[in-house]
Motif scaffolding. Structure first.
Motif, short mmCIF file in Angstrom:
data_model
loop_
_atom_site.label_atom_id
_atom_site.label_comp_id
_atom_site.label_asym_id
_atom_site.label_seq_id
_atom_site.Cartn_x
_atom_site.Cartn_y
_atom_site.Cartn_z
N PHE A 14 15.27 73.83 -61.63
CA PHE A 14 14.28 73.34 -62.59
C PHE A 14 14.46 74.15 -63.86
O PHE A 14 14.28 75.35 -63.87
CB PHE A 14 12.87 73.56 -62.05
CG PHE A 14 12.59 72.85 -60.76
CD1 PHE A 14 12.53 71.47 -60.71
CD2 PHE A 14 12.41 73.56 -59.58
CE1 PHE A 14 12.27 70.80 -59.52
CE2 PHE A 14 12.14 72.90 -58.39
CZ PHE A 14 12.08 71.53 -58.36
N PHE A 17 16.33 77.25 -63.55
CA PHE A 17 15.95 78.15 -62.47
C PHE A 17 16.32 77.51 -61.13
O PHE A 17 15.86 76.41 -60.83
CB PHE A 17 14.44 78.42 -62.54
CG PHE A 17 13.89 79.08 -61.31
CD1 PHE A 17 14.17 80.42 -61.06
CD2 PHE A 17 13.13 78.37 -60.40
CE1 PHE A 17 13.66 81.03 -59.93
CE2 PHE A 17 12.63 78.98 -59.26
CZ PHE A 17 12.90 80.31 -59.03
N ALA A 19 15.79 76.75 -57.76
CA ALA A 19 14.73 76.83 -56.74
C ALA A 19 15.33 76.73 -55.34
O ALA A 19 14.86 77.37 -54.41
CB ALA A 19 13.71 75.72 -56.96
N PRO A 38 8.65 84.15 -48.45
CA PRO A 38 7.67 84.51 -49.47
C PRO A 38 7.32 83.33 -50.36
O PRO A 38 8.04 82.33 -50.40
CB PRO A 38 8.37 85.61 -50.27
CG PRO A 38 9.81 85.48 -49.96
CD PRO A 38 9.91 84.89 -48.59
N ASN A 39 6.21 83.45 -51.08
CA ASN A 39 5.84 82.41 -52.04
C ASN A 39 6.96 82.18 -53.04
O ASN A 39 7.57 83.13 -53.51
CB ASN A 39 4.57 82.82 -52.80
CG ASN A 39 3.33 82.33 -52.10
OD1 ASN A 39 3.37 81.28 -51.45
ND2 ASN A 39 2.25 83.08 -52.22
N GLY A 40 7.21 80.92 -53.36
CA GLY A 40 8.26 80.61 -54.31
C GLY A 40 9.64 80.62 -53.71
O GLY A 40 10.64 80.48 -54.42
N ALA A 41 9.73 80.77 -52.37
CA ALA A 41 11.04 80.79 -51.73
C ALA A 41 11.71 79.42 -51.76
O ALA A 41 12.93 79.31 -51.57
CB ALA A 41 10.91 81.27 -50.29
N GLY A 42 10.92 78.37 -51.98
CA GLY A 42 11.49 77.04 -52.04
C GLY A 42 11.17 76.19 -50.82
O GLY A 42 11.80 75.16 -50.60
N LYS A 43 10.17 76.60 -50.05
CA LYS A 43 9.84 75.87 -48.82
C LYS A 43 9.32 74.46 -49.14
O LYS A 43 9.77 73.47 -48.55
CB LYS A 43 8.79 76.65 -48.02
CG LYS A 43 9.22 78.08 -47.70
CD LYS A 43 8.19 78.84 -46.91
CE LYS A 43 6.86 79.06 -47.60
NZ LYS A 43 6.91 79.99 -48.76
N THR A 44 8.39 74.40 -50.07
CA THR A 44 7.85 73.08 -50.43
C THR A 44 8.92 72.24 -51.11
O THR A 44 9.04 71.03 -50.85
CB THR A 44 6.62 73.26 -51.35
OG1 THR A 44 5.64 74.04 -50.65
CG2 THR A 44 6.02 71.93 -51.72
N THR A 45 9.70 72.88 -51.96
CA THR A 45 10.77 72.15 -52.64
C THR A 45 11.77 71.57 -51.64
O THR A 45 12.26 70.45 -51.80
CB THR A 45 11.49 73.08 -53.64
OG1 THR A 45 10.51 73.69 -54.48
CG2 THR A 45 12.49 72.31 -54.48
#
Ligand code: ADP
Ligand code: MG
Lengths: 246, 410
Positions: A14, A17, A19, A38-45
Motif C-alpha cells: 500500500f 509499504f 503489508a 503482532p498488530n499490523g503483521a498483515g493478518k487481516t490483509t
C-alpha cells in the motif's frame, strides 16, 4: 500434499509499504489453524487477499480440488466457491432479524431472480433452527440482530458462516470483546466447525489459541515467521522476540 | 409454515384498500363520472399525483431499500412520457392531416400523407423529415413497449458502467444528475428529433376519440393511474418482502458483507436500477397524457431532486411513506405555487408564496432530515405502538420493548 488452499509468494503493498511480503501458506481440508502475530503483521490483509477484497501485486492463490486460481475472481464468486469470512468487527445486518440474517446466509443460488422467487423450505428452516441452536440464539430468532449483545452478534456471524456451508472459514479475531464463558463457547463452535471444513482463526489471546489445540502460524511484517504446534512456537526465540516477549 | 404474502404485509392490504376507496370516492364526485363536485382539471391533478406516487415507490425501492441515492429517475419518467407522447402526437396529427387531405380532388399518396404529418409535427423546429426515432411512432403496441424498454435500456447501460466500477454514494448521485442533465440538454436541441424545447403537446387528446369529452378521458386516466400504482405497489411490496428484500437492505447497510456472503452486489443494483427505471417510465407514460405536454424541462436535474425530497419527507424504507410523501408534497406544492394561497403582508414585505414555497420546502426537508428521519411515515409508528403487533406469530423475545414493537410492524 493436497491442500485445499495454497497461497504462494504473495506480496501486496500500500503506497510503497509492503503489508504482505512473499507470503506462502497452505491448509488442508478440515484442518483447524490459528494465525497469530503482532498488530499490523498483515493478518487481516491476508484474509482480504484470499477473499478477493485486495488484489495482490504478485503471487498465486490456488483453491480446491480443481486447483482453480482465485486471482481475478470477484468477492461474490470466491464466496460462492466456498470461502466464508468473519470480519474483525462483528458485521451482521442489524436492521434484520436473526432469522433473516441466517436465511440470507444459507447456501442457495445467489442471483437476483433466485432471491426473488426463493421460498423458505421446511428443510431450510430446520437448518436455520439447528444453526440457531448451535450459536445459542434459538430463542432470539425473531429479534433484530442490532439488539443482540456484542458476543451474540459474533456468534450470529459465525452462524452465518456455517449457514453458507463453506469449505474454508476465515475468522478474524472472533473472541475480541467476549466474556470468558462466551469465549469458551466460541472455541467449541470453531473446533466443531473444523470437523467438516477448514478453519483459519486469527486471534491474539494465547489462552484461546491454546484451547483450539491446533497448528499455529506466526505472521510478522507480512510473511510467515514460524509455523508448528503451539509449544513449538512458544519455544521459538524469534517469535518470543517479536511477539510473545512484548 | 409461511403465512401468505398479504398476512405478512398487512400494510399492503391497508394501502390497497385506501387507494380503492379513494378511487371510488373521486369517481363518484368527478365531473365526468359522477356528481360533478370535482372539476376535470382537479381529476387530472389527482391522476398525475398518483403517477408521482408510483415513481416515488420506485425511488423508495432504489434509495430507501437499497441505499442508492439516484438523482436521475425523472429522466426515466420523462422518457416514458416522450415514448407515449410520440404515438399520441403522430396518430392525432395523422387524423387531422387525413381529414384535410380527404377534401382534395386527387387522393393523396401514402408519401404525401407522411410528409404532411412530418410538416405538421416538425414545422416548429424547421424540419419536415421524420427522424429515425419516430419510425415506429404509428404503432401503439411498439411505442408502449418502448415506454419500458427505452428507460430500461438507458438505466441498464448507465448502471452497468457505474456499478461495475463500484461508484457509490455521493459520486453515484452526481453521476445520475449528470445523466439527467445530459438527457435534458440533448432534448433541448432542435435536431434531437423530439421537437427541442417545444416538446410534445396536445397529449391530452386521444387519437380517434375526439368525440369523448375530456371529463371522461380524465377519469379513464385517473383509473389507469390508480391501477398502475396499485400494481406497482404490490410488486414493490412483493420484492422487498422476501429474501430479495433482505439482500437489498443488506446492500444498503453493508454492501461488502453481502458480497462476502456470495451475492453479486453489482448485479442486484443493476437489476433494481433497471426495474425501477421501467416503473418510472410507466408512471411517466400515464402522467404526461394528463399533463397534456412534455418538454425537456421535465427531465431537468431539479425534478429528480424533488423526488428524493418527497421520499425523504414521506419516510424512506417504507413504501407507503413514499406514496404519502409524493402525494402530500406535490399537492401542497401545486397549491402554493398555483397562486391560490393568499400572500402574507408583513407591512414592510409581502410574502408571495409562489416565490417562498421552495424555501419552505427546503426548510421542511432539512427539518425532517434532522429531527424526523423517518418522515411522515414515522407517525404511523407512534400510532401502532399502542397496538400489539405480532411478527411471525412468535413473541419478540425476552425484552420486547417499544423499539422492537414499532420496528416489528414494518
Ligand atoms: N487498505 C489499506 N491501505 C493502506 N494500508 C493498509 C491497508 N490495509 C492494511 N494496511 C496496512 O497494512 C498493514 C497490515 O494490516 P493488517 O492486515 O490489518 O494487520 P493485522 O490484521 O495483522 O493487525 C498495517 O500496517 C496497515 O496499516
Ligand atoms: Mg486485523
Amino acid at each position: 500434499m493436497n491442500s485445499l488452499l495454497e497461497v504462494s509468494g504473495v506480496s501486496v503493498s500500500f503506497d510503497g509499504f509492503k503489508a504482505i511480503n512473499n507470503l506462502s501458506f497452505a491448509i488442508r481440508s478440515a484442518e483447524l489453524r490459528a494465525i497469530i502475530g503482532p498488530n499490523g503483521a498483515g493478518k487481516t490483509t491476508f484474509m482480504d487477499i484470499v477473499t478477493g477484497k485486495t488484489k495482490p501485486d504478485e503471487g498465486r492463490i490456488i483453491w480446491g480440488d480443481l486447483s482453480r486460481s482465485l486471482l481475478g475472481m470477484s468477492e461474490a464468486k470466491i464466496a460462492q466457491a466456498g470461502i466464508g469470512r468473519k470480519f474483525q468487527k462483528p458485521t451482521v445486518f442489524e436492521d434484520q432479524t436473526v432469522e433473516e440474517n441466517l436465511v440470507m446466509a444459507l447456501k442457495s443460488k445467489r442471483s437476483p431472480f433466485a432471491a426473488l422467487f426463493y421460498k423458505r423450505s421446511p428443510g431450510d428452516m430446520r437448518r436455520v433452527e439447528e444453526l440457531a441452536g448451535e450459536i445459542n440464539l434459538a430463542d432470539q430468532l425473531y429479534r433484530k440482530a442490532g439488539e443482540l449483545s456484542h458476543g451474540q452478534k459474533q456468534w450470529l456471524e459465525i452462524g452465518m458462516l456455517l449457514a453458507q456451508d463453506p469449505q474454508l472459514l476465515l475468522v478474524d479475531e472472533p473472541a475480541a470483546g467476549m466474556t470468558p464463558a462466551e469465549r469458551e463457547h466460541t472455541t467449541a463452535l470453531l473446533v466443531e466447525a473444523a470437523k467438516t471444513c477448514a478453519v483459519v482463526v486469527v486471534e491474539h489471546d494465547m489462552e484461546f489459541v491454546r484451547r483450539l489445540n491446533c497448528r499455529v502460524t506466526v505472521l510478522h511484517e507480512g510473511s510467515v515467521l514460524a509455523e508448528g504446534s503451539l509449544d513449538h512456537i512458544t519455544a521459538n526465540q524469534e517469535v518470543i522476540d517479536v511477539y510473545l516477549g512484548r | 409454515m409461511q403465512k401468505s404474502f398479504v398476512m405478512r404485509n398487512p400494510s399492503t392490504l391497508v394501502f390497497l384498500g385506501a387507494l380503492a376507496m379513494f378511487t371510488i370516492l373521486v369517481t363518484v364526485l368527478a365531473e365526468g363520472s359522477g356528481a360533478g363536485l370535482i372539476s376535470t382539471s382537479f381529476v387530472k391533478t389527482l391522476g398525475k399525483t398518483l403517477c408521482l406516487a408510483l415513481i416515488a415507490v420506485a425511488m423508495d425501492l432504489v434509495w430507501g431499500y437499497t441505499g442508492i441515492l439516484s438523482l436521475g429517475h425523472f429522466a426515466f419518467f420523462g422518457l416514458g412520457g416522450y415514448m407515449i407522447g410520440m404515438w399520441l402526437m403522430y396518430e392525432r396529427t395523422r387524423g387531422i392531416v387525413e381529414a384535410s387531405l380527404a377534401e382534395a380532388k386527387i387522393p393523396p399518396t401514402a408519401q404525401e400523407v407522411t410528409d404532411a404529418i412530418g410538416n405538421q409535427i416538425f414545422g416548429v423546429v424547421g424540419s419536415s423529415e421524420f427522424p429515425i426515432i419516430w419510425s415506429v411512432a404509428d404503432s401503439l403496441a411498439l411505442q408502449l413497449a418502448l415506454v419500458v424498454l427505452v428507460p430500461g435500456a438507458l438505466a441498464a447501460a448507465f448502471g452497468w458502467l457505474a456499478f461495475r466500477s463500484r461508484v457509490t454514494g455521493v459520486y453515484l448521485s452526481i453521476l445520475t444528475q449528470a445523466m439527467t442533465l445530459a438527457l435534458a440538454l440533448y432534448l433541448f436541441q432542435n435536431d434531437s428529433g423530439l421537437r427541442g424545447n417545444n416538446g410534445l403537446s396536445g397529449l391530452q387528446n386521444l387519437p380517434g376519440l375526439d368525440h369523448v369529452a375530456q371529463s371522461t378521458v380524465s377519469i379513464w386516466f385517473f383509473w389507469a393511474s390508480a391501477f398502475a400504482l396499485a400494481l406497482g405497489y404490490l410488486f414493490a411490496a412483493w420484492m422487498v418482502s422476501g429474501k430479495f428484500g433482505s439482500v437489498i437492505r443488506g446492500i444498503r447497510d453493508n454492501e461488502a458483507r453481502v458480497r462476502f456472503l456470495g451475492y453479486p452486489v453489482e448485479t442486484y443494483k443493476l437489476f433494481l436500477f433497471t426495474v425501477t427505471a421501467m416503473i418510472a417510465g410507466i408512471a411517466g407514460a400515464l402522467y404526461y397524457p394528463q399533463a397534456g405536454i412534455i418538454n425537456p424541462a421535465e427531465v431537468a436535474p431539479i425534478a429528480s431532486i424533488y423526488l428524493a425530497v418527497w421520499v425523504a419527507i414521506g419516510g424512506r424504507g417504507r413504501l407507503y411513506g413514499a406514496v404519502i410523501g409524493a402525494a402530500f408534497v406535490s399537492l401542497v406544492s401545486s397549491w402554493f405555487t398555483g397562486g391560490q394561497v393568499p400572500d402574507v403582508n408583513l407591512g414592510f414585505y409581502t410574502v408571495k408564496w409562489v416565490d417562498w414555497w421552495l424555501i419552505v420546502l427546503g426548510l421542511s426537508f432539512v427539518a425532517v432530515t434532522l429531527f424526523a428521519p423517518k418522515g411522515i411515515g414515522g407517525l404511523f409508528d407512534l400510532w401502532s405502538e399502542h397496538r400489539s403487533p405480532n411478527r411471525h406469530g412468535a413473541d419478540l423475545g425476552p425484552s420486547a420493548g417499544s423499539l422492537q414493537e414499532k420496528e416489528a410492524v414494518e
